[in-house]
Design a protein around this motif. Structure first.
Motif, PDB file in Angstrom:
ATOM      1  N   LEU A   1       0.847  -1.192   0.000  1.00 40.19           N
ATOM      2  CA  LEU A   1       0.000   0.000   0.000  1.00 40.19           C
ATOM      3  C   LEU A   1       0.882   1.242   0.000  1.00 40.19           C
ATOM      4  O   LEU A   1       2.014   1.209   0.463  1.00 40.19           O
ATOM      5  CB  LEU A   1      -0.866   0.035   1.264  1.00 40.19           C
ATOM      6  CG  LEU A   1      -1.884  -1.073   1.477  1.00 40.19           C
ATOM      7  CD1 LEU A   1      -2.523  -0.927   2.839  1.00 40.19           C
ATOM      8  CD2 LEU A   1      -2.945  -1.031   0.372  1.00 40.19           C
ATOM      9  N   ARG A   2       0.336   2.346  -0.476  1.00 43.82           N
ATOM     10  CA  ARG A   2       1.032   3.619  -0.382  1.00 43.82           C
ATOM     11  C   ARG A   2       1.098   4.043   1.084  1.00 43.82           C
ATOM     12  O   ARG A   2       0.081   4.046   1.784  1.00 43.82           O
ATOM     13  CB  ARG A   2       0.292   4.673  -1.192  1.00 43.82           C
ATOM     14  CG  ARG A   2       0.966   6.013  -1.145  1.00 43.82           C
ATOM     15  CD  ARG A   2       0.296   6.945  -2.116  1.00 43.82           C
ATOM     16  NE  ARG A   2       0.789   8.305  -1.933  1.00 43.82           N
ATOM     17  CZ  ARG A   2       0.349   9.329  -2.611  1.00 43.82           C
ATOM     18  NH1 ARG A   2      -0.602   9.163  -3.517  1.00 43.82           N
ATOM     19  NH2 ARG A   2       0.843  10.524  -2.402  1.00 43.82           N
ATOM     20  N   LYS A   3       2.301   4.382   1.514  1.00 42.21           N
ATOM     21  CA  LYS A   3       2.498   4.723   2.926  1.00 42.21           C
ATOM     22  C   LYS A   3       1.798   6.035   3.257  1.00 42.21           C
ATOM     23  O   LYS A   3       1.916   7.011   2.545  1.00 42.21           O
ATOM     24  CB  LYS A   3       3.988   4.859   3.193  1.00 42.21           C
ATOM     25  CG  LYS A   3       4.328   4.919   4.680  1.00 42.21           C
ATOM     26  CD  LYS A   3       5.741   5.437   4.895  1.00 42.21           C
ATOM     27  CE  LYS A   3       6.766   4.393   4.529  1.00 42.21           C
ATOM     28  NZ  LYS A   3       8.095   5.016   4.431  1.00 42.21           N
ATOM     29  N   ASN A   4       1.065   6.015   4.373  1.00 43.98           N
ATOM     30  CA  ASN A   4       0.335   7.215   4.779  1.00 43.98           C
ATOM     31  C   ASN A   4       0.326   7.262   6.313  1.00 43.98           C
ATOM     32  O   ASN A   4      -0.476   6.608   6.951  1.00 43.98           O
ATOM     33  CB  ASN A   4      -1.091   7.157   4.204  1.00 43.98           C
ATOM     34  CG  ASN A   4      -1.880   8.400   4.496  1.00 43.98           C
ATOM     35  OD1 ASN A   4      -1.318   9.445   4.854  1.00 43.98           O
ATOM     36  ND2 ASN A   4      -3.197   8.314   4.381  1.00 43.98           N
ATOM     37  N   TRP A   5       1.256   8.031   6.888  1.00 46.29           N
ATOM     38  CA  TRP A   5       1.365   8.099   8.351  1.00 46.29           C
ATOM     39  C   TRP A   5       0.185   8.868   8.939  1.00 46.29           C
ATOM     40  O   TRP A   5      -0.207   9.895   8.395  1.00 46.29           O
ATOM     41  CB  TRP A   5       2.652   8.818   8.748  1.00 46.29           C
ATOM     42  CG  TRP A   5       3.918   8.048   8.531  1.00 46.29           C
ATOM     43  CD1 TRP A   5       4.821   8.238   7.523  1.00 46.29           C
ATOM     44  CD2 TRP A   5       4.457   6.994   9.336  1.00 46.29           C
ATOM     45  NE1 TRP A   5       5.875   7.366   7.649  1.00 46.29           N
ATOM     46  CE2 TRP A   5       5.677   6.598   8.750  1.00 46.29           C
ATOM     47  CE3 TRP A   5       4.014   6.334  10.484  1.00 46.29           C
ATOM     48  CZ2 TRP A   5       6.458   5.574   9.298  1.00 46.29           C
ATOM     49  CZ3 TRP A   5       4.802   5.328  11.011  1.00 46.29           C
ATOM     50  CH2 TRP A   5       6.006   4.953  10.426  1.00 46.29           C
ATOM     51  N   SER A   6      -0.357   8.357  10.045  1.00 47.76           N
ATOM     52  CA  SER A   6      -1.354   9.141  10.774  1.00 47.76           C
ATOM     53  C   SER A   6      -1.283   8.789  12.260  1.00 47.76           C
ATOM     54  O   SER A   6      -0.851   7.691  12.628  1.00 47.76           O
ATOM     55  CB  SER A   6      -2.763   8.878  10.240  1.00 47.76           C
ATOM     56  OG  SER A   6      -3.106   7.540  10.452  1.00 47.76           O
TER      57      SER A   6
ATOM     58  N   GLU B   1      15.048   0.605   7.225  1.00 50.37           N
ATOM     59  CA  GLU B   1      15.014   0.748   5.759  1.00 50.37           C
ATOM     60  C   GLU B   1      13.651   1.222   5.251  1.00 50.37           C
ATOM     61  O   GLU B   1      13.568   1.725   4.138  1.00 50.37           O
ATOM     62  CB  GLU B   1      15.310  -0.592   5.063  1.00 50.37           C
ATOM     63  CG  GLU B   1      16.657  -1.210   5.339  1.00 50.37           C
ATOM     64  CD  GLU B   1      16.588  -2.183   6.511  1.00 50.37           C
ATOM     65  OE1 GLU B   1      15.755  -3.097   6.460  1.00 50.37           O
ATOM     66  OE2 GLU B   1      17.343  -1.996   7.478  1.00 50.37           O
ATOM     67  N   LYS B   2      12.611   1.041   6.033  1.00 48.37           N
ATOM     68  CA  LYS B   2      11.274   1.272   5.483  1.00 48.37           C
ATOM     69  C   LYS B   2      10.753   2.667   5.732  1.00 48.37           C
ATOM     70  O   LYS B   2       9.629   2.981   5.358  1.00 48.37           O
ATOM     71  CB  LYS B   2      10.314   0.223   6.030  1.00 48.37           C
ATOM     72  CG  LYS B   2      10.797  -1.176   5.669  1.00 48.37           C
ATOM     73  CD  LYS B   2       9.707  -2.161   5.530  1.00 48.37           C
ATOM     74  CE  LYS B   2      10.284  -3.476   5.031  1.00 48.37           C
ATOM     75  NZ  LYS B   2       9.334  -4.560   5.202  1.00 48.37           N
ATOM     76  N   SER B   3      11.576   3.483   6.401  1.00 46.86           N
ATOM     77  CA  SER B   3      11.157   4.847   6.666  1.00 46.86           C
ATOM     78  C   SER B   3      12.391   5.701   6.908  1.00 46.86           C
ATOM     79  O   SER B   3      13.420   5.202   7.362  1.00 46.86           O
ATOM     80  CB  SER B   3      10.250   4.884   7.887  1.00 46.86           C
ATOM     81  OG  SER B   3       9.967   6.220   8.239  1.00 46.86           O
ATOM     82  N   SER B   4      12.257   6.967   6.625  1.00 45.61           N
ATOM     83  CA  SER B   4      13.332   7.907   6.950  1.00 45.61           C
ATOM     84  C   SER B   4      13.232   8.345   8.408  1.00 45.61           C
ATOM     85  O   SER B   4      14.113   9.021   8.927  1.00 45.61           O
ATOM     86  CB  SER B   4      13.240   9.127   6.033  1.00 45.61           C
ATOM     87  OG  SER B   4      11.981   9.746   6.209  1.00 45.61           O
ATOM     88  N   ARG B   5      12.141   7.960   9.074  1.00 46.48           N
ATOM     89  CA  ARG B   5      11.961   8.351  10.473  1.00 46.48           C
ATOM     90  C   ARG B   5      12.787   7.455  11.388  1.00 46.48           C
ATOM     91  O   ARG B   5      13.121   6.335  11.033  1.00 46.48           O
ATOM     92  CB  ARG B   5      10.487   8.220  10.871  1.00 46.48           C
ATOM     93  CG  ARG B   5       9.589   9.169  10.146  1.00 46.48           C
ATOM     94  CD  ARG B   5       8.129   8.785  10.333  1.00 46.48           C
ATOM     95  NE  ARG B   5       7.283   9.585   9.472  1.00 46.48           N
ATOM     96  CZ  ARG B   5       6.737  10.738   9.843  1.00 46.48           C
ATOM     97  NH1 ARG B   5       6.942  11.220  11.052  1.00 46.48           N
ATOM     98  NH2 ARG B   5       5.993  11.426   9.002  1.00 46.48           N
ATOM     99  N   LYS B   6      13.045   7.970  12.600  1.00 43.19           N
ATOM    100  CA  LYS B   6      13.730   7.135  13.595  1.00 43.19           C
ATOM    101  C   LYS B   6      12.687   6.366  14.402  1.00 43.19           C
ATOM    102  O   LYS B   6      11.493   6.658  14.348  1.00 43.19           O
ATOM    103  CB  LYS B   6      14.602   7.992  14.507  1.00 43.19           C
ATOM    104  CG  LYS B   6      13.827   8.901  15.455  1.00 43.19           C
ATOM    105  CD  LYS B   6      14.769   9.461  16.533  1.00 43.19           C
ATOM    106  CE  LYS B   6      14.009  10.213  17.604  1.00 43.19           C
ATOM    107  NZ  LYS B   6      14.836  10.567  18.761  1.00 43.19           N
TER     108      LYS B   6
HETATM  109  C1  I3P Z   1       5.586   9.488   1.191  1.00 44.63           C
HETATM  110  C2  I3P Z   1       5.525  10.260   2.506  1.00 44.63           C
HETATM  111  C3  I3P Z   1       6.008   9.415   3.645  1.00 44.63           C
HETATM  112  C4  I3P Z   1       7.410   8.872   3.365  1.00 44.63           C
HETATM  113  C5  I3P Z   1       7.445   8.117   2.055  1.00 44.63           C
HETATM  114  C6  I3P Z   1       6.964   8.958   0.896  1.00 44.63           C
HETATM  115  O1  I3P Z   1       5.196  10.341   0.145  1.00 44.63           O
HETATM  116  O2  I3P Z   1       6.332  11.391   2.412  1.00 44.63           O
HETATM  117  O3  I3P Z   1       6.010  10.171   4.831  1.00 44.63           O
HETATM  118  O4  I3P Z   1       7.734   7.951   4.383  1.00 44.63           O
HETATM  119  O5  I3P Z   1       8.747   7.700   1.846  1.00 44.63           O
HETATM  120  O6  I3P Z   1       6.920   8.182  -0.287  1.00 44.63           O
HETATM  121  P1  I3P Z   1       3.643  10.520  -0.298  1.00 44.63           P
HETATM  122  O7  I3P Z   1       2.951  11.244   0.805  1.00 44.63           O
HETATM  123  O8  I3P Z   1       3.737  11.289  -1.553  1.00 44.63           O
HETATM  124  O9  I3P Z   1       3.088   9.125  -0.477  1.00 44.63           O
HETATM  125  P2  I3P Z   1       8.614   8.269   5.682  1.00 44.63           P
HETATM  126  O10 I3P Z   1       8.089   9.492   6.322  1.00 44.63           O
HETATM  127  O11 I3P Z   1       8.396   7.031   6.525  1.00 44.63           O
HETATM  128  O12 I3P Z   1      10.032   8.358   5.230  1.00 44.63           O
HETATM  129  P3  I3P Z   1       9.182   6.316   1.177  1.00 44.63           P
HETATM  130  O13 I3P Z   1       8.700   6.347  -0.236  1.00 44.63           O
HETATM  131  O14 I3P Z   1      10.669   6.298   1.303  1.00 44.63           O
HETATM  132  O15 I3P Z   1       8.526   5.219   1.945  1.00 44.63           O
END
Ligand code: I3P
Length: 126
Positions: free
Chosen positions: A30-35, A81-86
């Protein structure tokens, strides 16, 4: 059984706010969508609410069902690897659902990781 018989609510082991992103549904990415989610952990499952689980508020929305995660046989692991977040860990369910959970607050995410891992380790694997 009478319709009046109520199944008791499972005991809440931990609850609080975390950042959540569902990244796979039944193995399909799925497209990542943090909430921000109100997360409720019981012995067998986790529930993700869109907002604080105030019983009174929940009752105002008949039919509202939180997202539910069956922890039987689930896996939990830290991921960088799956996120730029810590402070991100992933939960993968037997049915192929994948969730990322995150908090910037180190002790808070550590507490959650261990609470969920303990719950998984206590459960049968399927
Ligand atoms: C994603 C969004 C996410 C980011 C993700 C982006 O973009 O910025 O927060 O994940 O990175 O693709 P969009 O809103 O356009 O879908 P992180 O914050 O976890 O890094 P990713 O493609 O490297 O997973």
């Amino acid at each position: 059984l009478s319709e009046n018989v109520k199944v008791p609510e499972p005991v809440v082991e931990k609850e609080g706010y975390l950042l959540k992103a569902r990244i796979a549904d039944g193995g399909k990415k799925l497209r990542k969508n943090w909430s921000t989610s109100w997360v409720v952990l019981t012995a067998r499952k986790m529930e993700f609410y869109k907002e604080s689980k105030q019983p009174a508020l929940a009752n105002l929305k008949p039919g509202y069902k939180p997202e539910c995660v069956d922890l039987c046989g689930a896996r939990i692991e830290w991921t960088s690897e799956k996120s730029s977040r810590k402070n991100v860990f992933q939960i993968t369910t037997v049915s192929g659902n994948e969730f990322l959970l995150q908090s910037d607050i180190d002790f808070l995410i550590l507490d959650w990781f261990h609470a969920i891992k303990n719950a998984i380790d206590r459960l049968p694997k399927e």
